[in-house]
Design a protein around this motif. Structure first.
Motif, PDB file in Angstrom:
ATOM      1  N   THR A 134       0.846  -1.208   0.000  1.00 26.31           N
ATOM      2  CA  THR A 134       0.000   0.000   0.000  1.00 26.31           C
ATOM      3  C   THR A 134       0.875   1.249   0.000  1.00 26.31           C
ATOM      4  O   THR A 134       0.625   2.202  -0.745  1.00 26.31           O
ATOM      5  N   ILE A 135       1.915   1.206   0.819  1.00 25.55           N
ATOM      6  CA  ILE A 135       2.816   2.375   0.892  1.00 25.55           C
ATOM      7  C   ILE A 135       3.516   2.580  -0.454  1.00 25.55           C
ATOM      8  O   ILE A 135       3.620   3.701  -0.956  1.00 25.55           O
ATOM      9  N   TRP A 136       3.948   1.471  -1.081  1.00 25.66           N
ATOM     10  CA  TRP A 136       4.611   1.583  -2.393  1.00 25.66           C
ATOM     11  C   TRP A 136       3.679   2.162  -3.446  1.00 25.66           C
ATOM     12  O   TRP A 136       4.067   2.990  -4.256  1.00 25.66           O
ATOM     13  N   SER A 137       2.452   1.693  -3.412  1.00 23.85           N
ATOM     14  CA  SER A 137       1.481   2.205  -4.391  1.00 23.85           C
ATOM     15  C   SER A 137       1.315   3.708  -4.210  1.00 23.85           C
ATOM     16  O   SER A 137       1.286   4.459  -5.194  1.00 23.85           O
ATOM     17  N   ALA A 138       1.216   4.120  -2.947  1.00 25.60           N
ATOM     18  CA  ALA A 138       1.057   5.553  -2.665  1.00 25.60           C
ATOM     19  C   ALA A 138       2.298   6.307  -3.113  1.00 25.60           C
ATOM     20  O   ALA A 138       2.222   7.401  -3.691  1.00 25.60           O
ATOM     21  N   TRP A 139       3.436   5.711  -2.873  1.00 27.34           N
ATOM     22  CA  TRP A 139       4.740   6.301  -3.231  1.00 27.34           C
ATOM     23  C   TRP A 139       4.809   6.523  -4.737  1.00 27.34           C
ATOM     24  O   TRP A 139       5.192   7.583  -5.209  1.00 27.34           O
ATOM     25  N   ASN A 140       4.440   5.488  -5.477  1.00 31.65           N
ATOM     26  CA  ASN A 140       4.517   5.572  -6.937  1.00 31.65           C
ATOM     27  C   ASN A 140       3.563   6.595  -7.524  1.00 31.65           C
ATOM     28  O   ASN A 140       3.826   7.197  -8.555  1.00 31.65           O
ATOM     29  N   LYS A 141       2.431   6.752  -6.853  1.00 28.49           N
ATOM     30  CA  LYS A 141       1.431   7.688  -7.370  1.00 28.49           C
ATOM     31  C   LYS A 141       1.799   9.138  -7.055  1.00 28.49           C
ATOM     32  O   LYS A 141       1.392  10.049  -7.741  1.00 28.49           O
ATOM     33  N   GLY A 142       2.567   9.332  -6.016  1.00 29.33           N
ATOM     34  CA  GLY A 142       2.886  10.693  -5.589  1.00 29.33           C
ATOM     35  C   GLY A 142       4.118  11.239  -6.292  1.00 29.33           C
ATOM     36  O   GLY A 142       4.704  10.589  -7.164  1.00 29.33           O
ATOM     37  N   ILE A 143       4.479  12.435  -5.879  1.00 30.72           N
ATOM     38  CA  ILE A 143       5.639  13.090  -6.503  1.00 30.72           C
ATOM     39  C   ILE A 143       6.935  12.706  -5.782  1.00 30.72           C
ATOM     40  O   ILE A 143       8.024  13.048  -6.220  1.00 30.72           O
ATOM     41  N   LEU A 144       6.783  11.937  -4.669  1.00 28.47           N
ATOM     42  CA  LEU A 144       7.954  11.576  -3.865  1.00 28.47           C
ATOM     43  C   LEU A 144       8.959  10.749  -4.661  1.00 28.47           C
ATOM     44  O   LEU A 144      10.173  10.935  -4.548  1.00 28.47           O
ATOM     45  N   ALA A 145       8.429   9.821  -5.488  1.00 27.42           N
ATOM     46  CA  ALA A 145       9.301   8.930  -6.250  1.00 27.42           C
ATOM     47  C   ALA A 145      10.219   9.728  -7.186  1.00 27.42           C
ATOM     48  O   ALA A 145      11.437   9.505  -7.225  1.00 27.42           O
ATOM     49  N   SER A 146       9.641  10.692  -7.914  1.00 27.47           N
ATOM     50  CA  SER A 146      10.456  11.484  -8.843  1.00 27.47           C
ATOM     51  C   SER A 146      11.447  12.372  -8.087  1.00 27.47           C
ATOM     52  O   SER A 146      12.582  12.578  -8.526  1.00 27.47           O
ATOM     53  N   LYS A 147      11.011  12.885  -6.951  1.00 23.00           N
ATOM     54  CA  LYS A 147      11.907  13.710  -6.139  1.00 23.00           C
ATOM     55  C   LYS A 147      13.096  12.899  -5.654  1.00 23.00           C
ATOM     56  O   LYS A 147      14.231  13.366  -5.608  1.00 23.00           O
ATOM     57  N   MET A 148      12.805  11.655  -5.277  1.00 20.69           N
ATOM     58  CA  MET A 148      13.847  10.738  -4.788  1.00 20.69           C
ATOM     59  C   MET A 148      14.876  10.470  -5.883  1.00 20.69           C
ATOM     60  O   MET A 148      16.080  10.487  -5.641  1.00 20.69           O
ATOM     61  N   HIS A 149      14.339  10.244  -7.111  1.00 19.06           N
ATOM     62  CA  HIS A 149      15.216  10.012  -8.267  1.00 19.06           C
ATOM     63  C   HIS A 149      16.139  11.204  -8.498  1.00 19.06           C
ATOM     64  O   HIS A 149      17.327  11.055  -8.770  1.00 19.06           O
ATOM     65  N   GLN A 150      15.555  12.402  -8.353  1.00 18.47           N
ATOM     66  CA  GLN A 150      16.343  13.616  -8.592  1.00 18.47           C
ATOM     67  C   GLN A 150      17.416  13.800  -7.523  1.00 18.47           C
ATOM     68  O   GLN A 150      18.551  14.156  -7.808  1.00 18.47           O
ATOM     69  N   LYS A 151      17.051  13.521  -6.293  1.00 15.28           N
ATOM     70  CA  LYS A 151      17.952  13.777  -5.174  1.00 15.28           C
ATOM     71  C   LYS A 151      19.043  12.718  -5.069  1.00 15.28           C
ATOM     72  O   LYS A 151      20.193  13.006  -4.738  1.00 15.28           O
ATOM     73  N   PHE A 152      18.653  11.432  -5.275  1.00 13.12           N
ATOM     74  CA  PHE A 152      19.630  10.331  -5.175  1.00 13.12           C
ATOM     75  C   PHE A 152      19.679   9.552  -6.486  1.00 13.12           C
ATOM     76  O   PHE A 152      19.199   8.418  -6.572  1.00 13.12           O
ATOM     77  N   PRO A 153      20.251  10.138  -7.508  1.00 10.99           N
ATOM     78  CA  PRO A 153      20.249   9.453  -8.820  1.00 10.99           C
ATOM     79  C   PRO A 153      21.125   8.206  -8.843  1.00 10.99           C
ATOM     80  O   PRO A 153      20.952   7.331  -9.694  1.00 10.99           O
ATOM     81  N   ASP A 154      22.096   8.115  -7.907  1.00 13.81           N
ATOM     82  CA  ASP A 154      23.025   6.976  -7.930  1.00 13.81           C
ATOM     83  C   ASP A 154      22.443   5.703  -7.325  1.00 13.81           C
ATOM     84  O   ASP A 154      23.024   4.629  -7.465  1.00 13.81           O
ATOM     85  N   LEU A 155      21.337   5.814  -6.609  1.00  9.65           N
ATOM     86  CA  LEU A 155      20.747   4.622  -5.971  1.00  9.65           C
ATOM     87  C   LEU A 155      20.172   3.671  -7.015  1.00  9.65           C
ATOM     88  O   LEU A 155      19.766   4.098  -8.095  1.00  9.65           O
ATOM     89  N   VAL A 156      20.178   2.388  -6.657  1.00 11.09           N
ATOM     90  CA  VAL A 156      19.572   1.399  -7.572  1.00 11.09           C
ATOM     91  C   VAL A 156      18.082   1.340  -7.269  1.00 11.09           C
ATOM     92  O   VAL A 156      17.679   1.190  -6.108  1.00 11.09           O
ATOM     93  N   TYR A 157      17.251   1.460  -8.289  1.00 10.02           N
ATOM     94  CA  TYR A 157      15.789   1.441  -8.101  1.00 10.02           C
ATOM     95  C   TYR A 157      15.186   0.229  -8.806  1.00 10.02           C
ATOM     96  O   TYR A 157      15.604  -0.137  -9.897  1.00 10.02           O
TER      97      TYR A 157
END
Lengths: 164, 214
Positions: free
Chosen positions: B136-159
């Motif tokens: 449920t948390i992942w679904s919410a995460w994916n739907k929100g803007i948090l996921a893209s923000k995370m990508h921008q802030k930590f681009p080196d992490l493996v997703y």
């Protein structure tokens, strides 16, 4: 509870327990439940008896405490006893626990008193001194006399109304 | 009234032959009945709560647009409810005609059996509830803007599907730990709910054993 304990420590004082339990119950079934519970509590608390008082005083104390607790429990469970001023006649005629009719009527009147007043008058009728009553109930002996007189007047009024 | 209350009392008991003490038998009958009734009442409330949650969760999740998670939770709750109903039915086979002591002992035994069976089942249920919550948390995460923000802030992490790998590892570890400790969590859960009644049951049985010894 061993039979010995019951025979030696409870049965000789059964009269006390019966008199008290009768004052707090209005059916034979409840009376037997209360009696058993009192016996059980006397057995349970036997190690707490320090011989600072007579065993009979201890029996009075435990009996009253158990009856008051059970009454409170039943009340909180919604099972109330007749403590109002008007007791239905059907109860009065049905509840003939004793052969002596006057005694039955006296018990009916006692049951209309508050829980503590019932304890007080029972101890008074058992010819306990005011100090002993105070010791058993954990109150001040000074007020007992006044209170007993008030209760006696109330009982007399109830009985007069009944007999007249 | 002819006599004073003192005289009524004295004379009444002087002539009284009915001061006969009732028989002391079935001392714990009422007590044991009360105890078992209380336990059964709590169990019934628990089952009603499970049924309400099994209906309520999918509706709530549906409004939040997490239908699958809601359905999965509901299925799990319904399975737990079904298991609880079976447990209750098996408790009915206890011999009510037995003595209070035997009845309480067999009730205690059946409770312990039910608990150990429950442990085996809940071993899987707890991690599943946890995974559903994570999903449920992942679904919410994916739907929100948090996921893209995370990508921008930590681009080196493996997703993996927008979720950082280290988060997946933590969740995986937590699931394994939950599986490992599920029996303890279950016992804690049960204790939280029925602890006082269990203690009372244990106390009563011990007291009855003591009473038997005299």
């Amino acid at each position: 509870m061993s039979n010995d304990f019951y025979q030696v420590s409870i049965l000789p004082f059964a009269g006390i327990i019966i008199k008290i339990c009768r004052a707090y119950t209005d059916s034979q079934e409840d009376f037997e439940d209360y009696y058993q519970e009192v016996c059980l509590q006397i057995w349970r608390s036997r190690d707490n008896f320090r011989e600072q008082c007579l065993w009979s005083t201890w029996v009075y104390r435990v009996s009253l405490n158990v009856c008051l607790t059970l009454l409170k429990k039943r009340k909180s469970n919604g099972q109330t006893y007749f403590t109002s001023d008007v007791l239905p006649d059907v109860r009065i005629t049905e509840n003939r626990a004793f052969e002596d009719e006057s005694l039955n009527q006296l018990y009916v009147a006692i049951r209309q008193l508050s829980e503590i007043d019932r304890a007080l008058i029972l101890l008074y009728l058992e010819e306990k001194s005011y100090q002993e009553i105070a010791d058993i109930l954990g109150t001040n002996a000074g007020n007992i006399g006044v209170r007993v007189n008030r209760i006696k007047e109330r009982l007399k009024k109830i009985l007069d109304e009944k007999f007249n | 009234m002819k006599n004073s209350i003192e005289v009524i009392w004295k004379e009444g008991f002087l002539n009284e032959r009915s001061l006969v003490a009732p028989k002391i038998n079935d001392l714990y009958n009422q007590k044991s009945k009360d105890l078992v009734d209380k336990m059964e009442r709590m169990y019934r409330i628990n089952m009603i709560a499970l049924a309400i949650m099994a209906i309520g969760f999918p509706i709530m999740y549906c409004f939040l647009d997490f239908i699958w998670e809601g359905v999965a939770t509901s299925i799990l709750l319904l399975l737990t409810l079904g298991y609880s109903i079976r447990q209750k039915r098996s408790a009915k086979t206890l011999d009510h005609g037995a003595t209070s002591f035997d009845y309480l002992k067999s009730f205690d035994r059946s409770l312990h059996d039910a608990l150990s069976r429950g442990e085996k089942i809940l071993r899987f249920s707890y991690p599943l509830y946890f995974l559903i919550a994570m999903s449920t948390i992942w679904s919410a995460w994916n739907k929100g803007i948090l996921a893209s923000k995370m990508h921008q802030k930590f681009p080196d992490l493996v997703y993996i599907r927008n979720v950082p790998l280290f988060v997946l590892i933590i969740v995986g570890l937590a699931t394994v730990l939950m599986f490992y400790f599920s029996d303890r969590i279950y016992r804690w859960d049960v204790r939280l709910m029925y602890g006082r009644v269990f203690d009372k049951l244990k106390e009563t049985i011990a007291e009855m054993e003591n009473l038997k010894r005299g």
